[in-house]
Write an enzyme that holds these catalytic residues in place. Sequence first.
Site, short mmCIF file in Angstrom:
data_model
loop_
_atom_site.label_atom_id
_atom_site.label_comp_id
_atom_site.label_asym_id
_atom_site.label_seq_id
_atom_site.Cartn_x
_atom_site.Cartn_y
_atom_site.Cartn_z
N GLY A 539 -8.87 -6.60 -6.62
CA GLY A 539 -7.80 -6.64 -5.63
C GLY A 539 -7.04 -5.34 -5.52
O GLY A 539 -7.26 -4.41 -6.30
N ASP A 652 -15.43 -4.22 -16.44
CA ASP A 652 -15.29 -3.31 -15.30
C ASP A 652 -14.56 -2.05 -15.72
O ASP A 652 -13.64 -1.60 -15.06
CB ASP A 652 -14.57 -4.02 -14.14
CG ASP A 652 -14.76 -3.27 -12.82
OD1 ASP A 652 -15.64 -2.39 -12.76
OD2 ASP A 652 -14.04 -3.57 -11.86
#
Length: 839
Positions: A539, A652
């Site tokens: 996001g 990530d």
Amino acid sequence: MGIINSQCFCDFLFFSIISLLLSQISSSAKVYNITSLQPLAQGQTLVSSGGIFELGFFSPNSSANKYVGIWHKSVFPRKVVWVANRDSPLAVTDALATLTITSNGNLQLVDGKRNSVWSTNISVLSDGSAAALLLDNGNFVVKFNTGDEYLWESFDYPGDTILPSMLLGFNSKSGKRSFLTSWKSENDPSTGEFVLGLTPQNPAQIFIWINGSTPFWRSGPWEKSMFIGIPGRDDQYLSGFHLDANVQQGTKYFWYNLFDKTVEYMYISSKGIHKCMDSKNGENWNLHWETPKIPCDIYGTCGPFGVCEASESSTTPICKCLKGFAPKSVDEWSRGNRTRGCVRQTQLFCGSNTSQSVSLSRKEDGFWKMSNVKLPDYHEYSPLYEEDCRILCRDNCSCLAYAYVNTIGCLVWSKDLIDISEFSSGGADLFIRLANAELGEEGKRIKLVASLVSICFIIMAAIAFGLYKLRVNPKGIIKVMRNEIRLTDTSETSRESLREYIRTHDPSELLVYEYDFNSILIATSNFSTTNKLGEGGFGAVYWGKLEEGKEIAVKRLSSCSGQGIEEFKNEMLLISKLQHKNLVRLMGCCIKDDEKLIIYEFMQNKSLDTLLFDPMKRGVLDWAKRFNIIQGVARGLLYLHRDSCLKVIHRDLKASNILLDENMNPKISDFGLARIFQGTQNLANTQKVAGTLGYMSPEYAMRGIFSEKSDVYSFGVLVLEIIGGWKNTSFYDHETELCFLPYVWHIWSEGKGLYLVDEVLADSYSASEAMRCLHVGLLCVQDNAADRPTMPEVVFMLSSETDSPQPKQPIFSFVSDPRPRYDSGCSANEATITLLQGR
Ligand SMILES: *[C@@H]1O[C@H](CO)[C@@H](O)[C@H](O)[C@H]1NC(C)=O
Ligand SMILES: *[C@@H]1O[C@H](CO)[C@@H](O)[C@H](O)[C@H]1NC(C)=O
Ligand SMILES: *[C@@H]1O[C@H](CO)[C@@H](O)[C@H](O)[C@H]1NC(C)=O
Ligand SMILES: *[C@@H]1O[C@H](CO)[C@@H](O)[C@H](O)[C@H]1NC(C)=O
Ligand SMILES: *[C@@H]1O[C@H](CO)[C@@H](O)[C@H](O)[C@H]1NC(C)=O
Ligand SMILES: *[C@@H]1O[C@H](CO)[C@@H](O)[C@H](O)[C@H]1NC(C)=O
Ligand SMILES: *[C@@H]1O[C@H](CO)[C@@H](O)[C@H](O)[C@H]1NC(C)=O
């Protein structure tokens, strides 16, 4: 000598395999090398140092001949993988033949009468100290006592078998080619009718030819990780096929490595079947796969412009003509003779004599799309993008068809389309030129969009996305088209139950402060774009200033976490317990309808990528700061993996997820978010692959398998980026034609590691620290997860001068490994992708 027998162990569709059992050489003496003073006599075998391969005399079942060959020592039934004198056998009765080394360093097989029946032909003068050894990879080599160079090696002269790490291909400059040649029969190793080799085409194909020239089988073009014409074999391709081409040297080689550490070999049988055998238990050979297997696998079964409908169950080929084509001879065709194939029904507009045929009713030709096909033979490659590929074909009347394959590029055909199979899944799309009249509405509506950027990035992206609908806009931002998964559970009641949850839990556990949505809106000016700091994983991130003056970073989670609010809250509670000086501190969260916000402390120096990859700002990061960042990230990761209560795998890790505080101390962000997007089920067994191209380990990107070691891989990439100030996804060295990791390896292996250190650092860095970081970075990006260090080991290696193990040459399977099967999934943003892995 040989007590000989053989055993038939399998009966397959076409042919049965008869495998050879070799003489059990009773009381054979083992030797570990052959020298001029110590020839190999019968009753002796030469054994590789690890006892994996064995070389000796053998005689096939019911044969009057005797040969010298190599086989796996302890896997049965024995299969001879290489034969020295395949075309010049000894008599089975010759008990005095020996294999020796001549004074000039050549291997020589002499019969009982001291006549040479076979020898190598090297012209190096030897001082008599040459010895022949059998290596544990099955390579039989001649070398001097001193020195590592091989004077001769059997891998340069393949028989019917390719072993892992053996090369099959050609050198177009020297004209040298290596290919497999079948045995004449199961019991006769002499040169047979079938040859398996690589074509010089671009992209290359593997062919089996009969009698040297007639095609028998074809793999379809290589597409960076596999051959396109073999669908449904993805699993098997995990054994690791590779194709290495060097344009400058004119070489192209196919090889494979063992992915799962099973024992394996591939060979071409005397009936022309390419078989892959493996042994999981190290004792028995099993047929792993074979091809050609079904009638459609046979080259050109349905003739030119014919299509074979591939089906595992049919024993006779099901042939049809391409759309717009009909059998050339209906009579022959109906009798099952498809040699003459099909012919076009309506002549094309393109190339016809327009001056005579101009009429309003005639329109431009179009393309008919066929899906899931094994593309025809005789492709021609163009380095074009999809739309240009179509135009190239459209504007050249001799172009009969084109295909655009993500992992290859543009292919066009101008010769008769032959050897097309239609699969139920897999394969590629083929666009066939047809006269307008032959096209239904479908054919006219083909719309194609694509425009591509950096080669390296595209290769990675294309492979990772495999079956994705991938679009790249002109800015180079890859977007995965996705179906938004919306939370259904956004009602007022569920929010209540959440508050209830918080109320009913032990207050000491409640480390998550729930912010009021309106105060966040005010703080971030309604999430205005001027407040946007960037697009992190999962996001966008906004800067904000709370009423009391505190600066915050607000992560606005994309709406597709697929998680209910309670689960989300629960995860936040867990994540809030992760506290370490190298992790960004979580201040709280905020939930409103389907908005989920996470509030972090704001970091003055933003994220590492904003400095590291900015040519103007890079200099701010001197070596001391970079080393501190590397160590800090390592410690933060160690904490996540080992020291925290949760054992979190980040999944990530990348430069944009490393934030820097006012003193340039690194803080990992986005940790634990994978859990939210993952749900709380077993973390190691997921359908979803989330991560960032270029940082994803091969096993994670390809198979969705992740572990601490996938983070270690990302960490390695990050370390190498920090050292050099390079961004891995946009790095491409034109001189060596290498992408980031292969380039780093290349320079390092040449002993020029310090060349990789960012030039803005000039001489102001510690060479020993830089070399240590480089070394650790390379260890972390090993292909095989087991070869990578753990974070405790990384932290230890970074902080000590002790010797670390040498990294192995990585094969960078990300660029060359099996294509995963992915379905379209839920993605977060431009950089982080979330893939759903097919079941
Ligand atoms: C191998 O030899 C055995 C015994 O000599 C015989 O029974 C068998 O048929 C032979 N097999 C082949 C394939 O020749
Ligand atoms: C051996 O090699 C030489 C040159 O290296 C070549 O002229 C000769 O024909 C070769 N002999 C055989 C039997 O291959
Ligand atoms: C060959 O083997 C003997 C013992 O079996 C050993 O002493 C000798 O060093 C070996 N020579 C080479 C070249 O490996
Ligand atoms: C290969 O050629 C030989 C001799 O020319 C012939 O007998 C044989 O049938 C051919 N093989 C095939 C599979 O056509
Ligand atoms: C099939 O047709 C071709 C061309 O007409 C002919 O040469 C060939 O002999 C035929 N084959 C068979 C098996 O009838
Ligand atoms: C096209 O038409 C011209 C005259 O109009 C004629 O000379 C030529 O042979 C024709 N070409 C073909 C391929 O039909
Ligand atoms: C059309 O394609 C053929 C085959 O690829 C090629 O030889 C020819 O040069 C092309 N013609 C033009 C005008 O590009």
